[in-house]
Scaffold this motif. Structure first.
Motif, PDB file in Angstrom:
ATOM      1  N   THR A 102       0.811  -1.213   0.000  1.00 23.91           N
ATOM      2  CA  THR A 102       0.000   0.000   0.000  1.00 23.91           C
ATOM      3  C   THR A 102       0.841   1.259   0.000  1.00 23.91           C
ATOM      4  O   THR A 102       1.969   1.281   0.487  1.00 23.91           O
ATOM      5  CB  THR A 102      -0.920   0.006   1.244  1.00 23.91           C
ATOM      6  N   ASP A 103       0.255   2.315  -0.557  1.00 19.34           N
ATOM      7  CA  ASP A 103       0.865   3.638  -0.500  1.00 19.34           C
ATOM      8  C   ASP A 103       0.119   4.516   0.494  1.00 19.34           C
ATOM      9  O   ASP A 103       0.376   5.706   0.602  1.00 19.34           O
ATOM     10  CB  ASP A 103       0.889   4.289  -1.884  1.00 19.34           C
ATOM     11  N   ASN A 104      -0.836   3.920   1.215  1.00 21.67           N
ATOM     12  CA  ASN A 104      -1.614   4.661   2.208  1.00 21.67           C
ATOM     13  C   ASN A 104      -2.006   3.700   3.330  1.00 21.67           C
ATOM     14  O   ASN A 104      -3.034   3.023   3.241  1.00 21.67           O
ATOM     15  CB  ASN A 104      -2.856   5.283   1.565  1.00 21.67           C
ATOM     16  N   ARG A 105      -1.198   3.651   4.351  1.00 22.50           N
ATOM     17  CA  ARG A 105      -1.400   2.697   5.448  1.00 22.50           C
ATOM     18  C   ARG A 105      -2.773   2.872   6.114  1.00 22.50           C
ATOM     19  O   ARG A 105      -3.438   1.880   6.439  1.00 22.50           O
ATOM     20  CB  ARG A 105      -0.281   2.876   6.481  1.00 22.50           C
ATOM     21  N   ASN A 106      -3.190   4.125   6.325  1.00 24.81           N
ATOM     22  CA  ASN A 106      -4.473   4.364   6.988  1.00 24.81           C
ATOM     23  C   ASN A 106      -5.643   3.844   6.176  1.00 24.81           C
ATOM     24  O   ASN A 106      -6.584   3.247   6.716  1.00 24.81           O
ATOM     25  CB  ASN A 106      -4.654   5.855   7.273  1.00 24.81           C
ATOM     26  N   ARG A 107      -5.600   4.067   4.862  1.00 25.58           N
ATOM     27  CA  ARG A 107      -6.684   3.586   3.996  1.00 25.58           C
ATOM     28  C   ARG A 107      -6.783   2.067   4.045  1.00 25.58           C
ATOM     29  O   ARG A 107      -7.876   1.500   4.209  1.00 25.58           O
ATOM     30  CB  ARG A 107      -6.424   4.037   2.554  1.00 25.58           C
ATOM     31  N   THR A 108      -5.641   1.415   3.924  1.00 30.68           N
ATOM     32  CA  THR A 108      -5.645  -0.042   3.892  1.00 30.68           C
ATOM     33  C   THR A 108      -6.110  -0.630   5.217  1.00 30.68           C
ATOM     34  O   THR A 108      -6.917  -1.566   5.246  1.00 30.68           O
ATOM     35  CB  THR A 108      -4.245  -0.572   3.551  1.00 30.68           C
ATOM     36  N   ALA A 109      -5.624  -0.081   6.315  1.00 32.14           N
ATOM     37  CA  ALA A 109      -6.019  -0.580   7.637  1.00 32.14           C
ATOM     38  C   ALA A 109      -7.524  -0.436   7.842  1.00 32.14           C
ATOM     39  O   ALA A 109      -8.188  -1.346   8.359  1.00 32.14           O
ATOM     40  CB  ALA A 109      -5.253   0.163   8.728  1.00 32.14           C
ATOM     41  N   THR A 110      -8.063   0.697   7.429  1.00 33.85           N
ATOM     42  CA  THR A 110      -9.502   0.923   7.575  1.00 33.85           C
ATOM     43  C   THR A 110     -10.302  -0.063   6.744  1.00 33.85           C
ATOM     44  O   THR A 110     -11.295  -0.636   7.212  1.00 33.85           O
ATOM     45  CB  THR A 110      -9.863   2.362   7.157  1.00 33.85           C
ATOM     46  N   ASN A 111      -9.873  -0.278   5.491  1.00 41.79           N
ATOM     47  CA  ASN A 111     -10.591  -1.198   4.610  1.00 41.79           C
ATOM     48  C   ASN A 111     -10.549  -2.632   5.128  1.00 41.79           C
ATOM     49  O   ASN A 111     -11.555  -3.355   5.092  1.00 41.79           O
ATOM     50  CB  ASN A 111     -10.007  -1.135   3.198  1.00 41.79           C
ATOM     51  N   VAL A 112      -9.384  -3.050   5.607  1.00 39.80           N
ATOM     52  CA  VAL A 112      -9.256  -4.419   6.116  1.00 39.80           C
ATOM     53  C   VAL A 112     -10.095  -4.594   7.381  1.00 39.80           C
ATOM     54  O   VAL A 112     -10.824  -5.576   7.533  1.00 39.80           O
ATOM     55  CB  VAL A 112      -7.784  -4.765   6.392  1.00 39.80           C
ATOM     56  N   ASP A 221     -13.373 -13.004  -0.025  1.00 44.44           N
ATOM     57  CA  ASP A 221     -13.679 -12.297  -1.276  1.00 44.44           C
ATOM     58  C   ASP A 221     -13.621 -10.788  -1.076  1.00 44.44           C
ATOM     59  O   ASP A 221     -13.093 -10.052  -1.910  1.00 44.44           O
ATOM     60  CB  ASP A 221     -15.067 -12.685  -1.786  1.00 44.44           C
ATOM     61  N   THR A 222     -14.175 -10.319   0.034  1.00 37.60           N
ATOM     62  CA  THR A 222     -14.183  -8.884   0.333  1.00 37.60           C
ATOM     63  C   THR A 222     -12.762  -8.364   0.476  1.00 37.60           C
ATOM     64  O   THR A 222     -12.410  -7.308  -0.072  1.00 37.60           O
ATOM     65  CB  THR A 222     -14.972  -8.607   1.629  1.00 37.60           C
ATOM     66  N   LEU A 223     -11.935  -9.089   1.199  1.00 36.96           N
ATOM     67  CA  LEU A 223     -10.541  -8.686   1.369  1.00 36.96           C
ATOM     68  C   LEU A 223      -9.800  -8.726   0.040  1.00 36.96           C
ATOM     69  O   LEU A 223      -9.051  -7.806  -0.307  1.00 36.96           O
ATOM     70  CB  LEU A 223      -9.853  -9.597   2.381  1.00 36.96           C
TER      71      LEU A 223
END
Length: 247
Positions: A102-112, A221-223
């Motif tokens: 990821t290039d955006n840790r906050n975005r990825t953490a929130t999505n996961v 699937d969502t992940l």
């Protein structure tokens, strides 16, 4: 070593995932770019890049796309991606390891975190799951590479630690330190592998029933649909009958 595909469920329904072309190429491109940026842009001199390109070719990714991903790293025309690992638990007491670029840790953490919460999963602290897995090298070959005996003997000679063969293909396990050496030794005998990567191998498996399996697959699937998520590993075992029923 063993000759039975006990770990065919480690990565969720590989055949089904292989058909997801829309997001797959972008993930493959990201891995190629990161591999090229971390080392030399020459696959002959960069084992990780060579494996990333081989994985892309195995999924019929066009040569132009592969070269474009390499060129992005060479020209510095790319985001600064970082590798992140998340750990957690899914339905039925399954342990999950989620690897992301990821290039955006906050975005990825929130999505996961959101994907887990909405689909019967729970995030865990770092180390809460990975201690029950072994970090190893995983080399994948199609069934056409040869019969189980041929692949077993080639893997043994190359220094692999375990082999599981089934009608779907062959999975060859190595120590993480010897992955590239084993691939180099196998290639003249079996050809280029479909994939070769560092993987998470569960020490024990969890048998999952139909209801939990349906929810688990929806979670994975969502992940998997998230562009930042590269791979989802788990210690679940789902019977062929349930897999067929769920489609």
């Amino acid at each position: 070593m063993a000759g039975h595909s006990k770990y065919k469920n480690i990565m969720y329904r590989k055949g089904a995932q292989d058909k997801k072309r829309s997001g797959m190429f972008s993930k493959l491109s990201r891995e190629i770019t990161v591999a090229a940026k971390m080392g030399l842009p020459d696959p002959d001199m960069n084992p990780r890049l060579r494996m990333a390109i081989n994985a892309a070719k195995a999924q019929s990714m066009p040569k132009d796309n592969i070269q474009r991903a390499v060129d992005k790293a060479s020209k510095g025309d790319t985001e600064n991606y970082e590798e992140i690992r998340y750990e957690g638990f899914g339905p039925g007491g399954v342990s999950l390891i989620i690897e992301a670029l990821t290039d955006n840790r906050n975005r990825t953490a929130t999505n996961v975190r959101t994907g887990m919460a909405k689909n019967g999963g729970n995030m865990g602290a770092s180390g809460s799951v990975s201690h029950a897995f072994d970090r190893m090298g995983l080399i994948s070959y199609p069934a056409s590479a040869g019969d189980a005996e041929k692949v077993f003997e080639a893997a043994l000679e190359a220094g692999a630690e375990d082999v599981q063969s089934s009608e779907d293909g062959h999975e060859i396990w190595t120590s993480n330190e010897t992955l590239h050496e084993v691939v180099t030794a196998l290639t003249p005998v079996l050809g280029e592998p479909e994939g070769a990567k560092l993987a998470w191998r569960p020490q024990t498996m969890v048998e999952v029933g139909e209801d939990d399996a349906a929810t688990l697959f929806k979670l994975i699937d969502t992940l998997d649909d998230d562009d930042d998520v590269q791979t989802v590993w788990g210690n679940y075992e789902v019977s062929d009958a349930i897999l067929e029923k769920l489609g």
